[in-house]
Design an enzyme around this catalytic site. Structure first.
Site, short mmCIF file in Angstrom:
data_model
loop_
_atom_site.label_atom_id
_atom_site.label_comp_id
_atom_site.label_asym_id
_atom_site.label_seq_id
_atom_site.Cartn_x
_atom_site.Cartn_y
_atom_site.Cartn_z
N PRO A 27 -8.60 -12.13 1.13
CA PRO A 27 -9.60 -11.15 1.53
C PRO A 27 -10.30 -11.54 2.83
O PRO A 27 -10.82 -12.63 2.96
CB PRO A 27 -10.62 -11.17 0.39
N GLU A 28 -10.25 -10.66 3.81
CA GLU A 28 -11.09 -10.83 4.98
C GLU A 28 -12.13 -9.71 4.88
O GLU A 28 -12.21 -9.04 3.86
CB GLU A 28 -10.25 -10.74 6.26
N HIS A 69 -6.61 -16.86 -15.11
CA HIS A 69 -7.47 -17.31 -14.02
C HIS A 69 -8.84 -16.65 -13.95
O HIS A 69 -9.39 -16.49 -12.86
CB HIS A 69 -6.75 -17.14 -12.68
N ARG A 128 -6.98 -19.72 -7.24
CA ARG A 128 -7.16 -21.03 -6.61
C ARG A 128 -8.55 -21.61 -6.79
O ARG A 128 -8.84 -22.71 -6.28
CB ARG A 128 -6.81 -20.94 -5.14
#
Length: 266
Positions: A2-3, A85, A104
């Site tokens: 994501p930016e 996750h 992550r």
DNA sequence: CGGCCATCCTGCACGC
DNA sequence: TGCGTGCAGGATGGCC
């Protein structure tokens, strides 16, 4: 990953789905993913009043204080239970939930009584009305730094990530190792336009397109079609055919065309 | 102050 | 095929 455009898209979605919900329970599955100055239960019984974006942060504003979320590379906020996750879950009185899923585990959700204060160190918004060319020129002149790491510095200007910086510098004809204060006005103008165009186009595209980000430079979707230098090491420049070069700069993979992008150092 | 490094964490690509 | 290694990324904090 994501930016700014993806964060903007997430925020717009949340504005339509979670405003008005009251938190009944907070579930933290991965301890580091949630931070609060006080006990976790400060958010329980609080109602979500607004959802806003600042830089790449999502601010979920409550009756008092806010949950500030940064998705980093792989974070997602979803009302649908993901099998794997999940780091944090907000349960609502309505029976609905919001899941923070993050493969992550770099993403963070932080409760702060004063979100504006917490994010006060950040630079200007590139899509804001205040970000005009003359201001940008002054900002670059005031620093004497290598331009790519400078553009990635969120205290200088927010919203740009590694991919967009490479693309913007290519469009502006600026070699990434150039020094900020030496870039000619013409190229500063091109850079200003490139940054705003790239971000705005990406926001517009995400409103209608499902982007599938897999890993690293393996990016798919319309986004990939728009990439002119990122992930194209050795491939011909789309303007001059010269092979795109890849170097390491500020610990980041950096792609550029040695012919089309000039190195301004003095 | 600026540049450089490690850190966090997982999955994927690569080489043998 | 299967294993080990290295790399990718945003932000922070430490060091020189």
């Amino acid at each position: 990953m994501p930016e700014l455009p993806e964060v903007e898209t997430v925020v717009r979605g949340l504005q339509n789905t979670i405003v008005g919900e009251t938190i009944s329970e907070l579930e933290v599955a991965w301890d580091k993913a949630f931070e609060a100055e006080d006990a976790y239960d400060v958010v329980v019984n609080k109602t979500i009043r607004a959802v806003e974006r600042r830089a790449k942060y999502i601010m979920i504003k409550l009756d008092s204080g806010a949950l500030v979320v940064h998705l980093r590379m792989t974070g997602k906020l979803t009302p649908v239970y993901p099998e794997k996750h999940v780091t944090v879950t907000l349960h609502f009185r309505s029976g609905k939930s919001l899941y923070f899923q993050d493969t992550r585990k770099f993403g963070r959700m932080i409760y702060t009584p004063d979100p504006d204060d917490m994010l006060s160190h950040l630079g200007p918004e590139p899509l804001g009305d205040a970000f005009i060319i003359s201001l940008f020129r002054k900002m670059l002149k005031a620093k004497k730094r290598v331009i790519k790491p400078l553009l990635l510095d969120q205290t200088f200007l927010v919203g740009l990530g590694n991919i967009y910086v490479d693309e913007a510098l290519f469009q502006a004809g600026i070699q990434p190792e150039s020094l900020s204060h030496t870039v000619p006005a013409r190229n500063v103008e091109m850079l200003h336009t490139a940054i705003r165009t790239i971000l705005q186009n990406s926001i517009d595209a995400q409103g209608t397109t499902v982007l599938n980000f897999s890993h690293g430079d393996n990016v798919s979707g319309t986004y990939q079609a728009a990439l002119q230098v990122y992930g194209r090491e050795g491939e011909p420049c789309l303007i001059c055919d010269y092979p795109i070069k890849k170097i390491k700069l500020g610990q980041r993979g950096t792609h550029y065309c040695p012919k089309c992008q000039r190195k301004f150092r003095r």
